[in-house]
Write a protein that holds these residues in place. Structure first.
Motif, PDB file in Angstrom:
ATOM      1  N   GLY A 295     -15.355  -4.441   2.721  1.00 11.88           N
ATOM      2  CA  GLY A 295     -16.457  -3.997   3.578  1.00 11.88           C
ATOM      3  C   GLY A 295     -16.250  -2.585   4.093  1.00 11.88           C
ATOM      4  N   THR A 296     -15.006  -2.276   4.476  1.00 13.07           N
ATOM      5  CA  THR A 296     -14.711  -0.914   4.955  1.00 13.07           C
ATOM      6  C   THR A 296     -14.920   0.110   3.849  1.00 13.07           C
ATOM      7  OG1 THR A 296     -13.063  -1.820   6.479  1.00 13.07           O
ATOM      8  CG2 THR A 296     -12.953   0.540   6.029  1.00 13.07           C
ATOM      9  N   ALA A 297     -14.470  -0.233   2.633  1.00 11.86           N
ATOM     10  CA  ALA A 297     -14.647   0.679   1.496  1.00 11.86           C
ATOM     11  C   ALA A 297     -16.127   0.952   1.241  1.00 11.86           C
ATOM     12  CB  ALA A 297     -13.987   0.090   0.255  1.00 11.86           C
ATOM     13  N   GLN A 298     -16.947  -0.087   1.304  1.00  9.70           N
ATOM     14  CA  GLN A 298     -18.387   0.111   1.096  1.00  9.70           C
ATOM     15  C   GLN A 298     -18.997   0.916   2.237  1.00  9.70           C
ATOM     16  OE1 GLN A 298     -19.960  -3.918   0.422  1.00  9.70           O
ATOM     17  NE2 GLN A 298     -20.274  -3.311  -1.704  1.00  9.70           N
ATOM     18  N   TRP A 299     -18.543   0.654   3.440  1.00  8.19           N
ATOM     19  CA  TRP A 299     -19.114   1.344   4.604  1.00  8.19           C
ATOM     20  C   TRP A 299     -18.792   2.833   4.572  1.00  8.19           C
ATOM     21  CZ3 TRP A 299     -17.673   3.365   9.626  1.00  8.19           C
ATOM     22  CH2 TRP A 299     -18.717   3.348  10.557  1.00  8.19           C
ATOM     23  N   LEU A 300     -17.587   3.171   4.085  1.00  7.19           N
ATOM     24  CA  LEU A 300     -17.158   4.581   4.031  1.00  7.19           C
ATOM     25  C   LEU A 300     -17.379   5.205   2.654  1.00  7.19           C
ATOM     26  CD1 LEU A 300     -13.788   4.267   6.015  1.00  7.19           C
ATOM     27  CD2 LEU A 300     -15.966   5.178   6.846  1.00  7.19           C
ATOM     28  N   ASN A 301     -18.008   4.439   1.724  1.00  8.25           N
ATOM     29  CA  ASN A 301     -18.252   4.928   0.359  1.00  8.25           C
ATOM     30  C   ASN A 301     -16.948   5.288  -0.366  1.00  8.25           C
ATOM     31  OD1 ASN A 301     -21.106   4.708   0.510  1.00  8.25           O
ATOM     32  ND2 ASN A 301     -21.170   6.626   1.673  1.00  8.25           N
ATOM     33  N   ILE A 302     -15.918   4.463  -0.201  1.00  5.93           N
ATOM     34  CA  ILE A 302     -14.653   4.635  -0.913  1.00  5.93           C
ATOM     35  C   ILE A 302     -14.711   3.803  -2.198  1.00  5.93           C
ATOM     36  CG2 ILE A 302     -12.150   4.244  -0.806  1.00  5.93           C
ATOM     37  CD1 ILE A 302     -12.367   4.583   2.249  1.00  5.93           C
ATOM     38  N   GLN A 303     -14.475   4.425  -3.322  1.00  5.07           N
ATOM     39  CA  GLN A 303     -14.645   3.742  -4.608  1.00  5.07           C
ATOM     40  C   GLN A 303     -13.617   2.636  -4.829  1.00  5.07           C
ATOM     41  OE1 GLN A 303     -17.137   4.094  -6.901  1.00  5.07           O
ATOM     42  NE2 GLN A 303     -18.077   5.319  -5.269  1.00  5.07           N
ATOM     43  N   ASN A 304     -12.345   2.905  -4.493  1.00  6.37           N
ATOM     44  CA  ASN A 304     -11.295   1.915  -4.728  1.00  6.37           C
ATOM     45  C   ASN A 304     -10.980   1.174  -3.430  1.00  6.37           C
ATOM     46  OD1 ASN A 304      -9.109   0.412  -5.501  1.00  6.37           O
ATOM     47  ND2 ASN A 304      -7.927   2.134  -6.330  1.00  6.37           N
ATOM     48  N   TRP A 305     -11.527  -0.047  -3.307  1.00  7.33           N
ATOM     49  CA  TRP A 305     -11.361  -0.803  -2.065  1.00  7.33           C
ATOM     50  C   TRP A 305      -9.906  -1.218  -1.838  1.00  7.33           C
ATOM     51  CZ3 TRP A 305      -9.391  -5.754  -2.215  1.00  7.33           C
ATOM     52  CH2 TRP A 305      -9.407  -6.405  -3.439  1.00  7.33           C
ATOM     53  N   ARG A 306      -9.105  -1.274  -2.879  1.00  7.09           N
ATOM     54  CA  ARG A 306      -7.701  -1.707  -2.731  1.00  7.09           C
ATOM     55  C   ARG A 306      -6.887  -0.702  -1.901  1.00  7.09           C
ATOM     56  NH1 ARG A 306      -9.307  -3.841  -7.619  1.00  7.09           N
ATOM     57  NH2 ARG A 306      -8.718  -6.019  -7.978  1.00  7.09           N
ATOM     58  N   LYS A 307      -7.294   0.558  -1.918  1.00 11.42           N
ATOM     59  CA  LYS A 307      -6.589   1.548  -1.088  1.00 11.42           C
ATOM     60  C   LYS A 307      -6.741   1.233   0.398  1.00 11.42           C
ATOM     61  CE  LYS A 307      -6.953   5.399  -4.375  1.00 11.42           C
ATOM     62  NZ  LYS A 307      -7.541   6.744  -4.629  1.00 11.42           N
ATOM     63  N   VAL A 308      -7.903   0.690   0.768  1.00  9.21           N
ATOM     64  CA  VAL A 308      -8.143   0.358   2.178  1.00  9.21           C
ATOM     65  C   VAL A 308      -7.225  -0.771   2.634  1.00  9.21           C
ATOM     66  CG1 VAL A 308      -9.922  -0.291   3.852  1.00  9.21           C
ATOM     67  CG2 VAL A 308     -10.536   1.068   1.860  1.00  9.21           C
ATOM     68  N   LEU A 309      -6.803  -1.593   1.674  1.00  9.31           N
ATOM     69  CA  LEU A 309      -5.912  -2.718   1.999  1.00  9.31           C
ATOM     70  C   LEU A 309      -4.644  -2.248   2.697  1.00  9.31           C
ATOM     71  CD1 LEU A 309      -5.928  -5.789   1.499  1.00  9.31           C
ATOM     72  CD2 LEU A 309      -4.660  -5.381  -0.599  1.00  9.31           C
ATOM     73  N   TRP A 310      -4.178  -1.059   2.347  1.00  9.87           N
ATOM     74  CA  TRP A 310      -2.941  -0.531   2.936  1.00  9.87           C
ATOM     75  C   TRP A 310      -3.149  -0.010   4.351  1.00  9.87           C
ATOM     76  CZ3 TRP A 310       0.547  -2.714   0.423  1.00  9.87           C
ATOM     77  CH2 TRP A 310       0.424  -2.915  -0.960  1.00  9.87           C
ATOM     78  N   VAL A 311      -4.370  -0.012   4.813  1.00 11.76           N
ATOM     79  CA  VAL A 311      -4.665   0.258   6.217  1.00 11.76           C
ATOM     80  C   VAL A 311      -4.894  -1.065   6.958  1.00 11.76           C
ATOM     81  CG1 VAL A 311      -6.277   1.349   7.824  1.00 11.76           C
ATOM     82  CG2 VAL A 311      -5.675   2.498   5.674  1.00 11.76           C
TER      83      VAL A 311
END
Length: 370
Positions: A295-311
Motif C-alpha cells: 500500500g505504501t509503495a502504491q501511495w508513493l508511486n514506488i515501483q518495487n514494493w519489496r524495497k518498502v518492506l525494509w522500512v
C-alpha cells in the motif's frame, strides 16, 4: 506487479479465516463475557454479524474495481489528491498494528512457553520469518500457507471444544437474555466487532484474486466460519467456568484448554491452542506486513514494493519494543483510545461505506467506470 501474484478463492477463504480466528478467541472473549455475562455468545454472534457486513461492503466495493486495490480506486472514485488523503488512516492503522501485534505475540509466547527468553529475540525471529514469506511469496505465499494452516487451525479448535465436553455444565448458560438485555449484549460485542472488522483487508487483497467476480465472496465465508467458531468457543468457556469466573480471566479460552483432563491421560493440551494462536497470528502479521508495504509503495508511486518492506519491518520491530506492557497498555489505551473510537467507525465502516456509495453513484452516471 499484481499480475504475477495471484491467489485463488480457497486461499482467500483460509487467509481470512486464519486472520480472524486467533486473536478473536484470545483477546476479545473476556470483554464480551464481562458485559454480556452468560449471553456473551450472543455478543460474539452480533460482532461476527457486523464483521460479515463489513466484509460484504468491502467485497462489493472491491468487485466494482476488480484489478485495483483501495489505494488505487480511492483515486479513481474521488480524484487524485482526495483519494490519496482518504487512505492515510489505513496506512496509519497498518503501521501501528504491526508493532502491537508483534508485541502481543511476543508477550503471549513468553507467558505460555519461553518464560526467560528476552522479548526482542521472539519478536525478531518472528519478524524474520514473516519478512521471508512476504518477500518471497507475497500474497500468493501467504495464501498457500493459509491453505495448509487454516484447516489445521479449524480442526484443532473443534477438537479442543470436543475434549472439553465433559467439563460443560449447561445450567451456566441460563437464564438466557434476562440478566443482560440488548444494551449489554451490544456493548459486549464492541471489542470482538473491532477484530472481525479487520476483514476490511479485503479492500487490498481482492485485487490479487484470479477471478474476483466469482471468488470474492469466499472471503466473507472465511469471516463467517471464524464467527461460528468464536460463538462455540464462548459457549464452551461460559459452560465450563461460568460467566463470573471467566469474566476475570485474561485468556478464558486458553484457560479452558489447561482445564481439560480426560481420565488423567489426555492433559496439557494447552500447547495445541498455543500452536493455533501462533499460526493464526503468523498469517495475520504476514498480511499486515504485506499490505503496509504494498500500500505504501502504491501511495508513493514506488515501483518495487519489496524495497518498502525494509522500512516497514524495522518500524514494526521498534514499535513492538516501545510498548512496555501489552497486558496493561493495549486494552486500556490502544484499544479504548484509538482502535475502537477511531479505527472501527472510520477505517472499518466509514471510509469503505463512503467509497461504495460514491462509487455506485458515479457508476450510475457513468457506466463505463463500473
Amino acid at each position: 506487479m499484481k499480475k504475477s501474484m495471484n491467489i485463488s478463492g480457497g486461499q482467500m477463504y483460509w487467509t481470512l479465516f486464519a486472520f480472524e480466528v486467533g486473536n478473536t478467541l484470545l483477546l476479545t472473549m473476556t470483554s464480551a463475557i464481562r458485559e454480556g455475562k452468560q449471553d456473551a455468545w450472543m455478543a460474539m454472534g452480533v460482532a461476527g454479524g457486523g464483521g460479515i457486513l463489513i466484509a460484504l461492503i468491502a467485497t462489493r466495493l472491491s468487485v466494482m474495481y476488480p484489478n485495483q486495490t483501495v489505494i488505487e480506486y480511492s483515486r479513481t472514485i474521488l480524484g487524485t489528491w482526495p483519494g490519496k488523503v482518504i487512505v492515510i488512516p489505513f496506512l496509519l492503522q497498518w503501521y501501528v498494528d504491526i508493532g502491537v501485534i508483534m508485541r502481543d505475540f511476543g508477550d503471549f509466547i513468553i507467558t505460555a512457553l519461553f518464560h526467560n527468553t528476552p522479548i526482542w529475540g521472539v519478536v525478531l525471529l518472528t519478524l524474520l520469518v514473516v519478512v521471508y514469506l512476504v518477500i518471497q511469496g507475497g500474497p500468493e505465499g501467504i495464501g498457500r500457507c493459509s491453505e495448509v494452516i487454516g484447516p489445521v487451525i479449524l480442526l484443532m479448535i473443534v477438537v479442543l471444544i470436543a475434549l472439553d465436553f465433559g467439563n460443560i455444565e449447561w445450567r451456566e448458560l441460563f437464564p438466557v437474555y434476562v440478566d443482560s438485555g440488548w444494551r449489554a449484549i451490544a456493548k459486549g460485542s464492541t471489542m470482538p466487532l473491532s477484530f472481525f472488522g479487520e476483514s476490511m483487508m479485503i479492500l487490498m487483497l481482492t485485487a490479487f484474486l484470479k477471478n474476483p467476480q466469482t471468488q470474492a465472496m469466499k472471503a466473507v465465508w472465511g469471516v463467517a466460519t471464524a464467527t461460528a467458531l468464536a460463538c462455540l468457543a464462548t459457549i464452551a468457556v461460559i459452560a465450563t467456568f461460568g460467566a463470573e469466573l471467566s469474566s476475570r480471566m485474561w485468556y478464558p479460552f486458553f484457560s479452558l484448554t489447561r482445564f481439560i483432563s480426560i481420565m488423567e491421560f489426555i492433559q496439557n493440551v494447552d500447547s495445541i491452542f498455543v500452536i493455533v494462536w501462533f499460526t493464526s497470528m503468523f498469517i495475520k502479521l504476514s498480511v499486515y506486513v504485506f499490505v503496509a508495504s504494498y500500500g505504501t509503495a502504491q501511495w508513493l508511486n514506488i515501483q518495487n514494493w519489496r524495497k518498502v518492506l525494509w522500512v516497514v519491518a524495522p518500524f514494526g520491530f521498534i514499535t513492538a519494543l516501545s510498548i512496555k506492557n501489552v497486558q496493561v497498555d493495549v486494552p486500556q489505551y490502544y484499544m479504548r483510545m484509538y482502535w475502537i473510537p477511531f479505527v472501527l467507525p472510520i477505517n472499518m465502516i466509514g471510509i469503505p461505506l463512503l467509497l461504495l456509495i460514491i462509487g455506485l453513484l458515479r457508476s450510475r452516471t457513468s457506466p463505463s467506470r463500473r
